[in-house]
Scaffold this motif. Structure first.
Motif, short mmCIF file in Angstrom:
data_model
loop_
_atom_site.label_atom_id
_atom_site.label_comp_id
_atom_site.label_asym_id
_atom_site.label_seq_id
_atom_site.Cartn_x
_atom_site.Cartn_y
_atom_site.Cartn_z
N TRP A 1 3.87 -7.01 3.37
CA TRP A 1 3.68 -7.73 1.54
C TRP A 1 4.36 -7.66 0.24
CZ3 TRP A 1 -0.56 -11.55 2.23
CH2 TRP A 1 -1.11 -11.40 2.88
N PHE A 2 4.80 -6.30 0.87
CA PHE A 2 5.46 -5.77 -0.73
C PHE A 2 6.92 -4.89 -0.09
CE2 PHE A 2 1.12 -5.23 -0.95
CZ PHE A 2 0.06 -6.37 -1.67
N THR A 3 7.93 -5.00 -0.55
CA THR A 3 8.63 -4.16 -1.23
C THR A 3 8.95 -2.98 -0.82
OG1 THR A 3 9.59 -4.15 -3.30
CG2 THR A 3 10.05 -6.05 -2.61
N ASN A 4 8.54 -2.14 -1.44
CA ASN A 4 7.74 -0.75 -1.11
C ASN A 4 7.32 -0.27 -2.19
OD1 ASN A 4 8.06 2.26 -1.38
ND2 ASN A 4 10.67 2.26 -0.79
N ARG A 5 5.74 -0.11 -1.36
CA ARG A 5 3.95 0.59 -2.31
C ARG A 5 4.80 1.54 -2.72
NH1 ARG A 5 -0.88 -0.95 -1.35
NH2 ARG A 5 -0.08 -2.42 0.55
N TYR A 6 5.67 2.62 -2.35
CA TYR A 6 5.39 4.08 -3.16
C TYR A 6 6.27 4.30 -3.42
CZ TYR A 6 2.98 4.19 1.35
OH TYR A 6 2.48 4.47 2.47
N THR A 7 7.41 3.56 -4.96
CA THR A 7 8.50 3.62 -5.68
C THR A 7 7.31 2.32 -7.09
OG1 THR A 7 9.43 1.09 -5.17
CG2 THR A 7 10.32 3.77 -4.11
N ASP B 1 -1.90 -2.53 7.83
CA ASP B 1 -2.90 -2.01 7.08
C ASP B 1 -3.36 -0.64 7.63
OD1 ASP B 1 -2.35 -3.04 4.29
OD2 ASP B 1 -4.08 -4.29 4.50
N LEU B 2 -4.00 -0.78 9.18
CA LEU B 2 -4.52 0.48 9.57
C LEU B 2 -3.78 1.71 10.23
CD1 LEU B 2 -6.60 -2.08 12.19
CD2 LEU B 2 -7.79 -0.58 10.55
N GLN B 3 -2.80 1.13 10.58
CA GLN B 3 -1.80 2.29 10.73
C GLN B 3 -1.09 2.89 9.47
OE1 GLN B 3 0.65 -1.12 13.06
NE2 GLN B 3 0.02 0.66 15.10
N SER B 4 -0.81 2.36 8.66
CA SER B 4 -0.38 2.82 7.28
C SER B 4 -1.37 3.45 6.50
CB SER B 4 -0.02 2.13 6.36
OG SER B 4 -0.24 1.06 6.25
N ASP B 5 -2.74 3.46 6.69
CA ASP B 5 -4.00 4.28 6.06
C ASP B 5 -4.35 3.21 4.52
OD1 ASP B 5 -4.29 6.36 7.97
OD2 ASP B 5 -3.08 7.43 7.07
N PHE C 1 4.33 -3.34 -12.67
CA PHE C 1 5.05 -2.16 -11.68
C PHE C 1 4.46 -1.96 -10.34
CE2 PHE C 1 6.86 -1.77 -15.88
CZ PHE C 1 8.39 -1.61 -15.44
N ALA C 2 2.85 -2.70 -9.85
CA ALA C 2 2.14 -2.35 -8.81
C ALA C 2 2.65 -2.91 -8.15
CB ALA C 2 1.12 -2.54 -9.08
N TYR C 3 3.05 -2.31 -6.48
CA TYR C 3 2.91 -3.91 -4.91
C TYR C 3 3.87 -5.08 -5.36
CZ TYR C 3 -1.45 -1.15 -4.75
OH TYR C 3 -2.35 0.18 -5.22
N GLN C 4 4.92 -4.45 -5.90
CA GLN C 4 6.38 -5.74 -5.48
C GLN C 4 6.32 -6.42 -4.59
OE1 GLN C 4 7.99 -5.21 -9.01
NE2 GLN C 4 6.12 -4.19 -9.47
N LEU C 5 6.38 -7.66 -4.93
CA LEU C 5 6.05 -8.26 -3.79
C LEU C 5 7.12 -8.74 -3.23
CD1 LEU C 5 3.79 -11.02 -5.08
CD2 LEU C 5 3.07 -10.06 -3.66
N ALA C 6 7.70 -8.74 -1.99
CA ALA C 6 9.02 -8.63 -0.86
C ALA C 6 9.52 -10.60 -1.21
CB ALA C 6 8.65 -8.95 0.39
N GLN C 7 10.82 -10.98 -1.56
CA GLN C 7 10.61 -12.36 -1.86
C GLN C 7 11.10 -13.09 -0.26
OE1 GLN C 7 14.65 -11.96 -3.08
NE2 GLN C 7 14.92 -13.59 -3.11
N ARG C 8 11.09 -12.31 0.41
CA ARG C 8 10.47 -13.22 1.87
C ARG C 8 9.09 -12.97 2.47
NH1 ARG C 8 13.87 -11.13 7.14
NH2 ARG C 8 11.88 -12.67 7.47
N GLN C 9 8.23 -13.96 2.14
CA GLN C 9 6.83 -14.42 2.13
C GLN C 9 6.52 -13.97 3.90
OE1 GLN C 9 8.21 -16.75 -0.70
NE2 GLN C 9 8.04 -14.74 -1.32
#
Length: 521
Positions: free
Chosen positions: A121-127, A17-21, A108-116
């Protein structure tokens, strides 16, 4: 089974989270101080959790939004951030199972990754937003019976989440009661108002926000409404004006039961064609821009596929190589000319392309926006750096900082953080402001931290004296450690004598001393 902290994974998530701003505030050397001896830090944190974790209080950064609005950005301690990530991580498998039904179909926001067990946490925050937009357009294209679209969002969503209701939601999903209790202890400590609000700016909070709106999602779908959302941006597709009113009534009542309200100024019942134009937004403008430079690039290279996408054309050339004259004309038409109307998406789109080609033609315009659009500060500073115009921008930035329009400490933080990045060598006036803010204890710690770093790199011997003297005023272990690092350019003998007296004052302070003595920072 008793709660088993997985703090190593939680720290990696916190660091991501820190490194991705992702967080609103990142102060100097946070990651370096933990990673200096990560195992030791995690061991001590585990002991605190196992003996009954007591979270610290939070501070708030007032982050500018558009039209003078403010977003409350929560600043948690490094320990609290990591424990928060660990708690929500422990609940994640159960949450995923309970929310899976809505992912990518309603929510549609912040789709959770199947592998926890992933760091992300998310599959791709930007799509997600693009998929949300495409889903709206597809509904209008496929279903001719849709005559109206309800467009709305929520007022102060994160800060109005009722913590008692949220804890009940988690237990209803089947989450471990002991872990939920620990989460409740933390969130009540961090709440902006008694019993209300989760800290904004953390991936863990994004997951809890999904949990909180899950009953609303379910209620709307069970009632038969064609409803989708992205975080708190909501769309309902309706067959007639009466259907719009019924959906808004039902939605308002469902939200009221959760202590939430629709934002009246952003709630509209749009007829189909107007809704389509609104959903498309700036897309057609950007597509028109792309079509213009598609033709010009095709004339330059001659043999490109005329039906190729922009990305394919740009892959055949240099990245972002759009003819500058096209971009400049579009910028003038939409931001400078008589019919100019500021659009954030188009602004970012054009700045990124100007930056890729080292074109500084928009710098003067951008610097003027510091006064009237503080929410664009980071994008503006990034662009100025991309086109290597830092030195030319120093005086106008100083003029802004000493003006009456400079009212946000968060905007000051963004500017001084940017000024502290190499190869910056700021002018003396900017250093003087940094000096004033560094030693002003009424200012937020995050602002003083980035100003302190600027003095550390570019200050005078007198500044080092004052930094040493300021050590006694430091409020916590991190701030004290950052102050010790700021003395790294002091005469080694004097500095090490001071270090010898204070390095035992706290865990992060001893690490700061080791990092400096070993030349690792």
């Amino acid at each position: 089974m008793p709660y088993q902290p997985a703090l190593a994974l939680a720290w990696r998530r916190t660091k991501a989270d820190l490194q991705s701003d992702r967080v609103f505030v990142r102060t100097p050397y946070e990651i370096e101080l933990i990673d200096e001896n990560q195992d030791e830090w995690l061991k001590q944190l585990r002991q605190k959790v196992e003996s009954g974790y007591r979270p610290s209080s939070t501070t708030i950064a007032d982050v500018p939004k558009g039209n003078g609005a403010i977003r409350p950005g929560a600043i948690l301690s490094l320990e609290d951030r990591t424990v928060y990530a660990d708690i929500v991580g422990a609940l994640l498998p159960t949450i995923y199972a309970g929310l899976k039904w809505a992912q990518g179909t309603v929510d549609f926001a912040y789709q959770l990754a199947q592998r926890q067990d992933r760091v992300n946490w998310f599959t791709n925050r930007y799509t997600g937003w693009r998929q949300f937009r495409q889903a709206q357009l597809k509904r209008l294209e496929d279903d001719e019976s849709i005559t109206h679209v309800v467009v709305t969002d929520l007022t102060g969503f994160y800060e109005n989440i009722d913590l008692t209701v949220l804890m009940s939601d988690l237990r209803s999903l089947g989450c471990d009661a002991d872990v939920v209790q620990l989460l409740q202890t933390c969130l009540y400590r961090w709440a902006l108002l008694p019993g209300r609000g989760i800290p904004q700016g953390y991936s863990a909070s994004d997951i809890l926000a999904k949990v909180y709106l899950n009953p609303v999602d379910r209620a709307l779908k069970d009632e038969g409404f064609d409803y989708i959302r992205y975080v708190d941006d909501i769309r309902v597709f309706c067959n007639g004006f009466t259907d719009c009113k019924q959906s808004l009534l039902f939605l308002t009542q469902a939200l009221r039961r959760r202590g939430l309200n629709l934002q009246t100024s952003k709630t509209e019942m749009m007829v189909r064609d107007d809704a389509k134009k609104w959903i498309e937004g700036i897309g057609p403008v950007i597509e028109a821009v792309q079509e213009r430079y598609r033709k010009e690039i095709a004339e330059i290279v001659g043999n490109l596929d005329p039906y190729a996408s922009i990305s394919e054309i740009e892959d055949s050339l240099d990245p972002d190589e759009a003819p500058l004259e096209v971009l400049k004309q579009v910028f003038h038409d939409h931001f400078v000319g008589e019919d100019a109307k500021f659009n954030t998406t188009l602004f970012h789109y054009l700045l990124n392309r100007f930056g890729a080609q080292k074109d500084a033609s928009a710098v003067d315009y951008c610097l003027r926006q510091l006064y009237i659009r503080p929410q664009e500060t980071q994008q503006i500073l990034d662009y100025i750096k991309m086109v290597d115009e830092q030195e030319e921008a120093y005086k106008p930035i100083w003029n802004f900082l000493v003006s009456n329009d400079n009212i946000y400490d968060y905007q000051r933080y963004q500017i001084f953080q940017w000024l502290g990045e190499p190869p910056t060598v700021p002018i003396s006036e900017l250093l003087a402001l940094a000096r004033q803010l560094t030693f002003d204890l009424s200012r937020p710690a995050y602002l003083r931290a980035v100003c302190r770093k600027l003095l550390q790199e570019h200050g005078t011997v007198a500044d080092l004296d004052r930094l040493e003297a300021s050590y006694v005023d430091m409020r916590d272990d991190l701030e004290a450690a950052q102050t010790l690092i700021s003395l790294k350019k002091m005469d080694a003998g004097r500095r090490n004598a001071f270090y010898g007296r204070v390095e035992g004052d706290g865990l992060l302070r001893s690490r700061a001393v080791r990092l400096v003595r070993q030349g690792r920072i």
